[in-house]
Design a protein around this motif. Structure first.
Motif, PDB file in Angstrom:
ATOM      1  N   LEU A 229      20.257   7.296   4.319  1.00 41.68           N
ATOM      2  CA  LEU A 229      19.120   6.611   3.710  1.00 41.68           C
ATOM      3  C   LEU A 229      18.056   6.373   4.776  1.00 41.68           C
ATOM      4  O   LEU A 229      18.354   5.819   5.836  1.00 41.68           O
ATOM      5  N   ASP A 230      16.837   6.797   4.489  1.00 48.05           N
ATOM      6  CA  ASP A 230      15.689   6.479   5.339  1.00 48.05           C
ATOM      7  C   ASP A 230      14.845   5.459   4.579  1.00 48.05           C
ATOM      8  O   ASP A 230      14.167   5.799   3.609  1.00 48.05           O
ATOM      9  N   CYS A 231      14.888   4.216   5.032  1.00 46.31           N
ATOM     10  CA  CYS A 231      14.233   3.121   4.311  1.00 46.31           C
ATOM     11  C   CYS A 231      12.778   2.913   4.705  1.00 46.31           C
ATOM     12  O   CYS A 231      12.139   1.966   4.236  1.00 46.31           O
ATOM     13  N   SER A 232      12.249   3.772   5.572  1.00 50.81           N
ATOM     14  CA  SER A 232      10.821   3.761   5.907  1.00 50.81           C
ATOM     15  C   SER A 232      10.343   2.440   6.513  1.00 50.81           C
ATOM     16  O   SER A 232       9.160   2.159   6.527  1.00 50.81           O
ATOM     17  N   ASN A 233      11.282   1.638   7.025  1.00 52.15           N
ATOM     18  CA  ASN A 233      10.941   0.305   7.528  1.00 52.15           C
ATOM     19  C   ASN A 233      10.134  -0.487   6.494  1.00 52.15           C
ATOM     20  O   ASN A 233       9.240  -1.261   6.844  1.00 52.15           O
ATOM     21  N   GLY A 234      10.469  -0.244   5.237  1.00 52.04           N
ATOM     22  CA  GLY A 234       9.732  -0.878   4.147  1.00 52.04           C
ATOM     23  C   GLY A 234      10.636  -1.676   3.228  1.00 52.04           C
ATOM     24  O   GLY A 234      11.707  -2.158   3.618  1.00 52.04           O
ATOM     25  N   SER A 235      10.221  -1.775   1.981  1.00 52.88           N
ATOM     26  CA  SER A 235      10.883  -2.655   1.018  1.00 52.88           C
ATOM     27  C   SER A 235      12.345  -2.314   0.786  1.00 52.88           C
ATOM     28  O   SER A 235      13.158  -3.198   0.494  1.00 52.88           O
ATOM     29  N   ALA A 236      12.695  -1.045   0.877  1.00 48.73           N
ATOM     30  CA  ALA A 236      14.072  -0.632   0.589  1.00 48.73           C
ATOM     31  C   ALA A 236      15.073  -1.235   1.557  1.00 48.73           C
ATOM     32  O   ALA A 236      16.267  -1.287   1.256  1.00 48.73           O
TER      33      ALA A 236
ATOM     34  N   ALA B 298       0.843  -1.198   0.000  1.00 52.24           N
ATOM     35  CA  ALA B 298       0.000   0.000   0.000  1.00 52.24           C
ATOM     36  C   ALA B 298       0.873   1.241   0.000  1.00 52.24           C
ATOM     37  O   ALA B 298       0.482   2.295   0.501  1.00 52.24           O
ATOM     38  N   SER B 299       2.111   1.091  -0.516  1.00 51.11           N
ATOM     39  CA  SER B 299       2.993   2.233  -0.746  1.00 51.11           C
ATOM     40  C   SER B 299       3.225   3.037   0.529  1.00 51.11           C
ATOM     41  O   SER B 299       3.790   2.538   1.489  1.00 51.11           O
TER      42      SER B 299
ATOM     43  N   TYR C 179      12.731   6.955   1.192  1.00 51.13           N
ATOM     44  CA  TYR C 179      11.848   6.174   0.327  1.00 51.13           C
ATOM     45  C   TYR C 179      10.494   5.966   1.009  1.00 51.13           C
ATOM     46  O   TYR C 179      10.335   6.232   2.204  1.00 51.13           O
ATOM     47  N   ASP C 180       9.534   5.479   0.239  1.00 54.06           N
ATOM     48  CA  ASP C 180       8.246   5.108   0.819  1.00 54.06           C
ATOM     49  C   ASP C 180       8.206   3.590   0.988  1.00 54.06           C
ATOM     50  O   ASP C 180       9.215   2.910   0.834  1.00 54.06           O
ATOM     51  N   GLY C 181       7.033   3.065   1.338  1.00 54.44           N
ATOM     52  CA  GLY C 181       6.925   1.661   1.719  1.00 54.44           C
ATOM     53  C   GLY C 181       7.397   0.669   0.684  1.00 54.44           C
ATOM     54  O   GLY C 181       7.995  -0.352   1.024  1.00 54.44           O
TER      55      GLY C 181
END
Length: 454
Positions: free
Chosen positions: A183-190, A104-105, A244-246
Motif C-alpha cells: 500500500l502506498d498511502c501518499s502521505n495522505g488521508s489513507a 486538494a486531492s 492512493y492519492d491525497g
C-alpha cells in the motif's frame, strides 16, 4: 464550471487563491442555507467535516467550523480521513445536511480545496454551488448570525471514521490471509485507514509513504508517482500493490510483475467479473472520454457495453444514477461502485480488485492481459486563460488537422483542467512516436499564439 468551484470543489493555493476568508464565508452560507433558510427556523443544521494531511487543512477546518457555527450549524469533526469516508457518514446517517472534505486531492501540499457533499453523500448540486459563488462575490445579503442557544458547536466525531473502517471490512468476501499486499498511502488521508483494513482482513501488509508531516503529501509518492510502488512490489515480491492519492478517492494498482494497472484496467477486471456473476447492471460500464481505445475493444470482445462522459467522477456518477449502472470510473483511478458508495473510493476499489483475484484464483497480470492498450501521450500546458487558449481558432484548426491525420487509427482530445490553470493535450495512436509528434504540434501552436504561461 464557476468562478471558484471546478469539477471537484473550490481548489487553489492556500492563502493565495483559496483563503480562510473564503472558507469562513462558505461555512456561513452553508450553515444558513441548510439551517433556517432551507428547512425552517427550528432546523439545526448538522455538517460532517473531514480533512487530509496538509498543513493548511487545520486552518481551513477551523475557518469552516467558525462560519458554520456562527450561522447556527453543529459541526462533527472526522479529523484526518478520506473523502469517501465523509460521503459514507453523511449518506448513512439521516440527520446530516451535508459533508465537507478539505483536500486538494493529488495536488502538491501548498494547494488545498473544499469539496462539498450533499445529504446523500454526492457531489453538491450545481444550483447550490452557484448560490455559494454569488454569496462569495457579495451578490447576496450577509447570512444572519445565530444568537444565544441557536449558536452551533463542534463535536469530535472520530467514531464516524471508525464506522467507515468497519464498513469496508464487511465488504470483503474472503480472508486476505497469505496475500502479500503493498500500500502506498501518499502521505495522505489513507494513512489513518488503509493499513487497519488490510491488517484486519489478514493480509501481510507492506506500507510505504505512511508518515505525513504536513508538507510531504503526494510528494514523489502515491497514485501520481506509481513508479515508487512498482519498484517496491518487485523488490519485495508482493502479490499486488495499491496506491492512493491525497484524499484516497483514487486507486491505481500494480500487478505482481510490477506493471501498472490504471483505472481503465481496473474497470475491465471488475466489469468482466461482475458481468460473469450477473452483477453488472445493464451489462454497461460508464467511462470518460479519457479512457483508452484498447479498453473499448476489450469491452466489445467481452460483450460489455459502455458510456462516455466528460472527465470528472461527478459526471460518471450522474450518468450511473440516471441510468441505473453499477460500475463506472476514470483512467486516473476514480472508480465508483454505486451499490457501495456515492463517490470514487480508493480503498474500496482495492477490496473489489482483491475480490476478483481471490475468487478467480488468478494473478492480476493474467486478468488484465486481454486489454491491449493503445500508446497514449498526455501533456499538461500551463496557460494564462483556459477558455482563450482552448477556443483560439488556430489551435482548433490544428486539432482538426491532427484528427484528420489520425483518422480511425487514433484520436486527439484537448480539454481544460477542471482544477488547475492547464490545458491537457492527449493523443492516442498506433505508436508512441506518433503520439508525441501530434501532441507537440498542438502545443507548438499554443506557444506561438502566446497562450502558454512559462
Amino acid at each position: 464550471m464557476g468562478k471558484y468551484f471546478g469539477t471537484d470543489g473550490f481548489r487553489g493555493e492556500a492563502n493565495i487563491s483559496l483563503t480562510v476568508e473564503h472558507a469562513f464565508k462558505i461555512g456561513r452560507f452553508l450553515g444558513w442555507y441548510y439551517g433556517r433558510a432551507h428547512k425552517g427556523t427550528d432546523h439545526k443544521c448538522r455538517v460532517a467535516i473531514g480533512k487530509d494531511t496538509r498543513r493548511s487543512s487545520y486552518m481551513f477546518e477551523d475557518a469552516l467550523s467558525a462560519g458554520l457555527t456562527a450561522s447556527g450549524a453543529d459541526v462533527y469533526l472526522l479529523h484526518v480521513t478520506t473523502t469517501p469516508s465523509v460521503a459514507y457518514v453523511v449518506r448513512t446517517e439521516e440527520d446530516f445536511d451535508c459533508g465537507i472534505m478539505i483536500s486538494a486531492s493529488h495536488n502538491p501540499y501548498y494547494d488545498n480545496g473544499i469539496k462539498i457533499l450533499n445529504g446523500r453523500g454526492e457531489k453538491l448540486e450545481e444550483s447550490v454551488i452557484q448560490e455559494i459563488e454569488r454569496y462569495l462575490d457579495g451578490e447576496m445579503p450577509e447570512a444572519p448570525l445565530a444568537h444565544r442557544e441557536q449558536i452551533g458547536c463542534t463535536t469530535d466525531y472520530s467514531a464516524g471514521r471508525n464506522r467507515y473502517i468497519g464498513y469496508l471490512i464487511t465488504l470483503a468476501t474472503r480472508s486476505f490471509k497469505g496475500k502479500r499486499i503493498g500500500l502506498d498511502c501518499s502521505n495522505g488521508s489513507a494513512f489513518s485507514i488503509a493499513k487497519s483494513v488490510f491488517d484486519a482482513l489478514g493480509a501481510k501488509t507492506y506500507v510505504i509513504n505512511n508518515e505525513p508531516d504536513g508538507t510531504n503529501i503526494n510528494r514523489d509518492c502515491g497514485s501520481t508517482h506509481i513508479e515508487v510502488l512498482q519498484e517496491y512490489v518487485k523488490e519485495h515480491q508482493l502479490d499486488v500493490g495499491f496506491a492512493y492519492d491525497g484524499d484516497a478517492d483514487r486507486c491505481i494498482a500494480v500487478d505482481e510483475q510490477g506493471n501498472v494497472v490504471n483505472g481503465d484496467l481496473i474497470l475491465y477486471v471488475c466489469g468482466k467479473y461482475m458481468k460473469e456473476k450477473g452483477w453488472l447492471a445493464n451489462d454497461t460500464v460508464v467511462t470518460t472520454v479519457m479512457s483508452n481505445f484498447g479498453l473499448y475493444k476489450a469491452f466489445d470482445a467481452a460483450g460489455i457495453s459502455y458510456e462516455k462522459t466528460a472527465v470528472g467522477d461527478k459526471y460518471v456518477y450522474e450518468n450511473m444514477q440516471q441510468n441505473g449502472h453499477r460500475l463506472g470510473g476514470e483512467q486516473s483511478g476514480h472508480i465508483i461502485f454505486s451499490k457501495y458508495a456515492s463517490t470514487g473510493d480508493g480503498i474500496l476499489t482495492s477490496l473489489k480488485v482483491m475480490e476478483v483475484l481471490l475468487e478467480t484464483k488468478q494473478p492480476l497480470s493474467k486478468l488484465c492481459e486481454d486489454v491491449h492498450v493503445y500508446p497514449q501521450v498526455l501533456k499538461n500546458v500551463r496557460v494564462d486563460s483556459k477558455p482563450e487558449a482552448q477556443n483560439d481558432p488556430d489551435v482548433q484548426a490544428e486539432i482538426r488537422k491532427v484528427a484528420n491525420l489520425l483518422g480511425d487509427n487514433g484520436r486527439i482530445l484537448v480539454r481544460e483542467s477542471g482544477t488547475e490553470p492547464l490545458i491537457r493535450v492527449m493523443v492516442e495512436a498506433p505508436t508512441h512516436e506518433e503520439c508525441e509528434k501530434y501532441v507537440d504540434q498542438v502545443i507548438a501552436v499554443l506557444e506561438y499564439k502566446g497562450h502558454v504561461n512559462k
